[in-house]
Write a protein that holds these residues in place. Structure first.
Motif, PDB file in Angstrom:
ATOM      1  N   LEU A  77       0.828  -1.210   0.000  1.00  0.00           N
ATOM      2  CA  LEU A  77       0.000   0.000   0.000  1.00  0.00           C
ATOM      3  C   LEU A  77       0.862   1.259   0.000  1.00  0.00           C
ATOM      4  CD1 LEU A  77      -2.771  -1.081   2.554  1.00  0.00           C
ATOM      5  CD2 LEU A  77      -2.949  -0.957   0.059  1.00  0.00           C
ATOM      6  N   GLY A  78       1.984   1.196   0.712  1.00  0.00           N
ATOM      7  CA  GLY A  78       2.876   2.345   0.744  1.00  0.00           C
ATOM      8  C   GLY A  78       3.411   2.684  -0.638  1.00  0.00           C
ATOM      9  N   TYR A  79       3.743   1.669  -1.405  1.00  0.00           N
ATOM     10  CA  TYR A  79       4.246   1.908  -2.756  1.00  0.00           C
ATOM     11  C   TYR A  79       3.177   2.555  -3.641  1.00  0.00           C
ATOM     12  CZ  TYR A  79       5.965   1.011  -7.471  1.00  0.00           C
ATOM     13  OH  TYR A  79       6.355   1.155  -8.766  1.00  0.00           O
ATOM     14  N   LEU A  80       1.932   2.108  -3.512  1.00  0.00           N
ATOM     15  CA  LEU A  80       0.849   2.690  -4.307  1.00  0.00           C
ATOM     16  C   LEU A  80       0.670   4.176  -4.012  1.00  0.00           C
ATOM     17  CD1 LEU A  80      -1.850  -0.153  -4.092  1.00  0.00           C
ATOM     18  CD2 LEU A  80      -0.331   0.395  -6.008  1.00  0.00           C
ATOM     19  N   VAL A  81       0.909   4.569  -2.760  1.00  0.00           N
ATOM     20  CA  VAL A  81       0.790   5.979  -2.384  1.00  0.00           C
ATOM     21  C   VAL A  81       2.028   6.768  -2.805  1.00  0.00           C
ATOM     22  CG1 VAL A  81       0.612   7.573  -0.426  1.00  0.00           C
ATOM     23  CG2 VAL A  81      -0.755   5.480  -0.461  1.00  0.00           C
ATOM     24  N   LEU A  82       3.196   6.238  -2.509  1.00  0.00           N
ATOM     25  CA  LEU A  82       4.442   6.982  -2.715  1.00  0.00           C
ATOM     26  C   LEU A  82       4.789   7.177  -4.186  1.00  0.00           C
ATOM     27  CD1 LEU A  82       6.485   5.288   0.125  1.00  0.00           C
ATOM     28  CD2 LEU A  82       5.929   7.721   0.000  1.00  0.00           C
ATOM     29  N   ARG A  83       4.366   6.267  -5.047  1.00  0.00           N
ATOM     30  CA  ARG A  83       4.734   6.402  -6.458  1.00  0.00           C
ATOM     31  C   ARG A  83       4.047   7.591  -7.120  1.00  0.00           C
ATOM     32  NH1 ARG A  83       1.562   1.509  -9.664  1.00  0.00           N
ATOM     33  NH2 ARG A  83      -0.573   2.221  -9.268  1.00  0.00           N
ATOM     34  N   ARG A  84       3.096   8.207  -6.416  1.00  0.00           N
ATOM     35  CA  ARG A  84       2.415   9.384  -6.966  1.00  0.00           C
ATOM     36  C   ARG A  84       3.297  10.628  -6.904  1.00  0.00           C
ATOM     37  NH1 ARG A  84      -3.160   8.535  -7.433  1.00  0.00           N
ATOM     38  NH2 ARG A  84      -3.881   6.556  -6.527  1.00  0.00           N
ATOM     39  N   PHE A  85       4.251  10.648  -5.955  1.00  0.00           N
ATOM     40  CA  PHE A  85       5.099  11.837  -5.854  1.00  0.00           C
ATOM     41  C   PHE A  85       6.580  11.517  -5.687  1.00  0.00           C
ATOM     42  CE2 PHE A  85       5.082  11.098  -1.316  1.00  0.00           C
ATOM     43  CZ  PHE A  85       3.777  10.685  -1.026  1.00  0.00           C
ATOM     44  N   LEU A  86       6.981  10.262  -5.949  1.00  0.00           N
ATOM     45  CA  LEU A  86       8.386   9.884  -5.957  1.00  0.00           C
ATOM     46  C   LEU A  86       8.684   9.054  -7.200  1.00  0.00           C
ATOM     47  CD1 LEU A  86       9.155   8.776  -2.261  1.00  0.00           C
ATOM     48  CD2 LEU A  86      10.004  10.822  -3.420  1.00  0.00           C
ATOM     49  N   PRO A 243      20.154  16.386   8.629  1.00  0.00           N
ATOM     50  CA  PRO A 243      20.472  17.210   7.455  1.00  0.00           C
ATOM     51  C   PRO A 243      20.036  16.585   6.134  1.00  0.00           C
ATOM     52  CG  PRO A 243      22.331  17.187   8.966  1.00  0.00           C
ATOM     53  CD  PRO A 243      21.358  16.164   9.464  1.00  0.00           C
ATOM     54  N   GLN A 244      19.892  15.240   6.101  1.00  0.00           N
ATOM     55  CA  GLN A 244      19.469  14.570   4.869  1.00  0.00           C
ATOM     56  C   GLN A 244      18.037  14.920   4.483  1.00  0.00           C
ATOM     57  OE1 GLN A 244      21.650  12.942   3.172  1.00  0.00           O
ATOM     58  NE2 GLN A 244      23.253  12.558   4.690  1.00  0.00           N
ATOM     59  N   LEU A 245      17.280  15.452   5.441  1.00  0.00           N
ATOM     60  CA  LEU A 245      15.866  15.734   5.179  1.00  0.00           C
ATOM     61  C   LEU A 245      15.650  17.108   4.557  1.00  0.00           C
ATOM     62  CD1 LEU A 245      14.343  14.328   8.494  1.00  0.00           C
ATOM     63  CD2 LEU A 245      14.712  13.152   6.322  1.00  0.00           C
ATOM     64  N   ARG A 246      16.699  17.923   4.517  1.00  0.00           N
ATOM     65  CA  ARG A 246      16.553  19.255   3.933  1.00  0.00           C
ATOM     66  C   ARG A 246      16.280  19.156   2.435  1.00  0.00           C
ATOM     67  NH1 ARG A 246      21.919  21.925   6.804  1.00  0.00           N
ATOM     68  NH2 ARG A 246      21.106  21.924   8.951  1.00  0.00           N
ATOM     69  N   GLY A 247      15.340  19.937   1.985  1.00  0.00           N
ATOM     70  CA  GLY A 247      15.024  19.971   0.569  1.00  0.00           C
ATOM     71  C   GLY A 247      14.113  18.854   0.088  1.00  0.00           C
ATOM     72  N   GLN A 248      13.693  17.969   0.990  1.00  0.00           N
ATOM     73  CA  GLN A 248      12.795  16.896   0.571  1.00  0.00           C
ATOM     74  C   GLN A 248      11.379  17.430   0.377  1.00  0.00           C
ATOM     75  OE1 GLN A 248      13.807  14.042  -0.328  1.00  0.00           O
ATOM     76  NE2 GLN A 248      15.879  14.041   0.525  1.00  0.00           N
ATOM     77  N   SER A 249      10.626  16.740  -0.456  1.00  0.00           N
ATOM     78  CA  SER A 249       9.247  17.136  -0.726  1.00  0.00           C
ATOM     79  C   SER A 249       8.422  17.118   0.562  1.00  0.00           C
ATOM     80  CB  SER A 249       8.624  16.173  -1.746  1.00  0.00           C
ATOM     81  OG  SER A 249       7.217  16.327  -1.793  1.00  0.00           O
ATOM     82  N   PRO A 250       7.587  18.128   0.776  1.00  0.00           N
ATOM     83  CA  PRO A 250       6.715  18.122   1.960  1.00  0.00           C
ATOM     84  C   PRO A 250       5.830  16.880   2.029  1.00  0.00           C
ATOM     85  CG  PRO A 250       6.701  20.277   0.913  1.00  0.00           C
ATOM     86  CD  PRO A 250       7.421  19.348  -0.018  1.00  0.00           C
ATOM     87  N   TRP A 251       5.469  16.330   0.868  1.00  0.00           N
ATOM     88  CA  TRP A 251       4.633  15.135   0.852  1.00  0.00           C
ATOM     89  C   TRP A 251       5.389  13.930   1.412  1.00  0.00           C
ATOM     90  CZ3 TRP A 251      -0.291  15.907   0.433  1.00  0.00           C
ATOM     91  CH2 TRP A 251      -0.770  16.972  -0.314  1.00  0.00           C
ATOM     92  N   VAL A 252       6.672  13.863   1.113  1.00  0.00           N
ATOM     93  CA  VAL A 252       7.488  12.762   1.635  1.00  0.00           C
ATOM     94  C   VAL A 252       7.624  12.878   3.149  1.00  0.00           C
ATOM     95  CG1 VAL A 252       9.757  11.677   1.577  1.00  0.00           C
ATOM     96  CG2 VAL A 252       8.748  12.553  -0.532  1.00  0.00           C
ATOM     97  N   LEU A 253       7.878  14.086   3.622  1.00  0.00           N
ATOM     98  CA  LEU A 253       7.979  14.300   5.063  1.00  0.00           C
ATOM     99  C   LEU A 253       6.651  14.018   5.757  1.00  0.00           C
ATOM    100  CD1 LEU A 253      10.089  17.612   5.108  1.00  0.00           C
ATOM    101  CD2 LEU A 253      10.892  15.258   5.309  1.00  0.00           C
ATOM    102  N   LEU A 254       5.560  14.370   5.093  1.00  0.00           N
ATOM    103  CA  LEU A 254       4.233  14.095   5.665  1.00  0.00           C
ATOM    104  C   LEU A 254       3.988  12.598   5.763  1.00  0.00           C
ATOM    105  CD1 LEU A 254       1.665  15.549   6.651  1.00  0.00           C
ATOM    106  CD2 LEU A 254       0.744  15.307   4.333  1.00  0.00           C
ATOM    107  N   TYR A 255       4.439  11.857   4.764  1.00  0.00           N
ATOM    108  CA  TYR A 255       4.298  10.396   4.818  1.00  0.00           C
ATOM    109  C   TYR A 255       5.095   9.822   5.981  1.00  0.00           C
ATOM    110  CZ  TYR A 255       4.584   5.477   3.556  1.00  0.00           C
ATOM    111  OH  TYR A 255       4.525   4.098   3.595  1.00  0.00           O
ATOM    112  N   ALA A 256       6.294  10.349   6.209  1.00  0.00           N
ATOM    113  CA  ALA A 256       7.139   9.857   7.295  1.00  0.00           C
ATOM    114  C   ALA A 256       6.528  10.124   8.660  1.00  0.00           C
ATOM    115  CB  ALA A 256       8.526  10.490   7.210  1.00  0.00           C
ATOM    116  N   VAL A 257       5.647  11.129   8.738  1.00  0.00           N
ATOM    117  CA  VAL A 257       4.987  11.457  10.001  1.00  0.00           C
ATOM    118  C   VAL A 257       3.646  10.739  10.140  1.00  0.00           C
ATOM    119  CG1 VAL A 257       3.946  13.325  11.356  1.00  0.00           C
ATOM    120  CG2 VAL A 257       6.130  13.688  10.192  1.00  0.00           C
ATOM    121  N   LEU A 258       2.816  10.803   9.103  1.00  0.00           N
ATOM    122  CA  LEU A 258       1.468  10.234   9.177  1.00  0.00           C
ATOM    123  C   LEU A 258       1.423   8.754   8.813  1.00  0.00           C
ATOM    124  CD1 LEU A 258      -0.691  13.117   7.635  1.00  0.00           C
ATOM    125  CD2 LEU A 258      -0.143  12.665  10.036  1.00  0.00           C
ATOM    126  N   GLY A 259       2.358   8.313   7.957  1.00  0.00           N
ATOM    127  CA  GLY A 259       2.371   6.909   7.560  1.00  0.00           C
ATOM    128  C   GLY A 259       2.447   5.948   8.733  1.00  0.00           C
TER     129      GLY A 259
END
Length: 341
Positions: A77-86, A243-259
């Protein structure tokens, strides 16, 4: 708030702060490896002793079935969601990382239950071991599927270069795809940490109460101190990944929090359907909500070289791990006990 005052958690916070101010405080790699092996061995023994006391039951089988089901559903399920913005390879790498589990997060949850006098099944350590490999298998299979779908045989790597790949190729590894896949799958199922965990559980199961009394100074008295020392190391490592998280898409960071919270509630739903007790349900939520930062990234580095390692490793260790340790574990446990009593 009580969880934040636990010495192990405080040492984790201290490690993060020391890392952020760029202190030269460092735990040698060999010591860190020893601590992780000790914790897995002690956890396996604890699980084996508990299982020897309770015995096998339908409840145990239901817990293991729920664990395996989650290990397959979460990365898919994670792949189905993440492939929309990665990019596809990044999406499957992040999905498999979050589809696997964090042993340290699980150990932190077990310590939370023991500190609060809440019961749980020792067999949940076996559930953790079962949940680690399916995500690795799915990552390898999905990576081959993506490669076969690539047009013209030229793949753009995250590093900016290109590499010629035939369908199902392995980026110039120099080995037949089938052999390489078999090698990676063998490594994922025979990983030393997993074998130590399961082996220690078998030892605890066979030795029973006599073994528990004999090993109490090792697996009981030393456990909290060793965990605190290891959490210090984890805090230092988490700070290095921020520091690796700088510049990442807000959607990716949101997934890391809400996922993780979404995955945890998937675990709670299965626990309710299976009739699991609150302690086991809470641990299942912790497992579903955790993300691997050791086993899966180590395999992905070689199995999916096209993926951005800084992305999936930084998200799991730099963001999700601290979130779970500081907030997720007590929240999952409180929800599980509120729902299931």
């Amino acid at each position: 708030m009580q969880n934040l005052l636990d010495p192990a958690i405080l040492f984790f916070v201290f490690g993060v702060l020391a890392g952020l101010v760029r202190s030269n405080l460092e735990i040698p790699a060999a010591v860190s490896r020893f601590l992780s092996l000790y914790l897995l061995m002690a956890l396996g023994l604890k699980g084996g002793f508990a299982l020897a006391h309770s015995g096998f039951s339908a409840e145990v089988l239901h817990s293991l079935f729920c664990a395996v089901l989650l290990a397959l559903a979460v990365p898919a399920l994670g792949y189905l969601v993440l492939r929309r913005f990665l990019k596809p390879f990044d999406a499957l790498a992040v999905a498999s990382t979050y589809g696997s589990v964090s042993a340290v997060t699980f150990i932190t949850a077990v310590a939370y239950l023991e500190r609060n006098g809440l019961p749980y099944g020792g067999h949940m350590a076996a559930a953790m071991a079962l949940m680690e490999s399916p995500a690795i298998v799915l990552a390898v299979l999905m990576a081959n599927h993506v490669r076969q779908g690539q047009a013209a045989g030229s793949v753009q790597f995250n590093g900016g270069g290109t590499a010629s790949l035939s369908a199902g190729g392995w980026g110039g590894q120099g080995r037949a795809p089938g052999n390489r896949i078999g090698h990676l799958l063998h490594e994922s199922f025979t990983d030393g940490a997993q074998l130590l965990l399961l082996g220690a559980m078998v030892v605890g199961l066979v030795s029973g109460d006599a073994g528990k009394a004999a090993m109490q100074p090792f697996s009981g008295d030393l456990f909290k101190g060793m965990l605190a020392f290891f959490m210090l190391d984890m805090g230092l490592n988490a700070a290095r990944q921020l520091p690796q998280l700088r510049g990442q898409s807000p959607w990716v960071l949101l997934y890391a929090v809400l996922g993780p919270f979404t995955h945890a509630f998937m675990g709670l739903g299965l626990a309710c359907l299976a009739g699991l007790p609150a302690g086991d349900a809470g641990l299942l939520m912790v497992l579903a909500g955790s993300a691997s930062y050791i086993a899966v990234p180590a395999v992905l580095r070689y199995a999916v070289p096209e993926a951005n390692q800084a992305l999936y490793f930084g998200l799991s260790l730099g963001l999700t791990f601290p979130l779970n340790v500081l907030l997720g574990v007590p929240f999952y446990m409180q929800v599980a006990h509120a729902v299931l009593g």
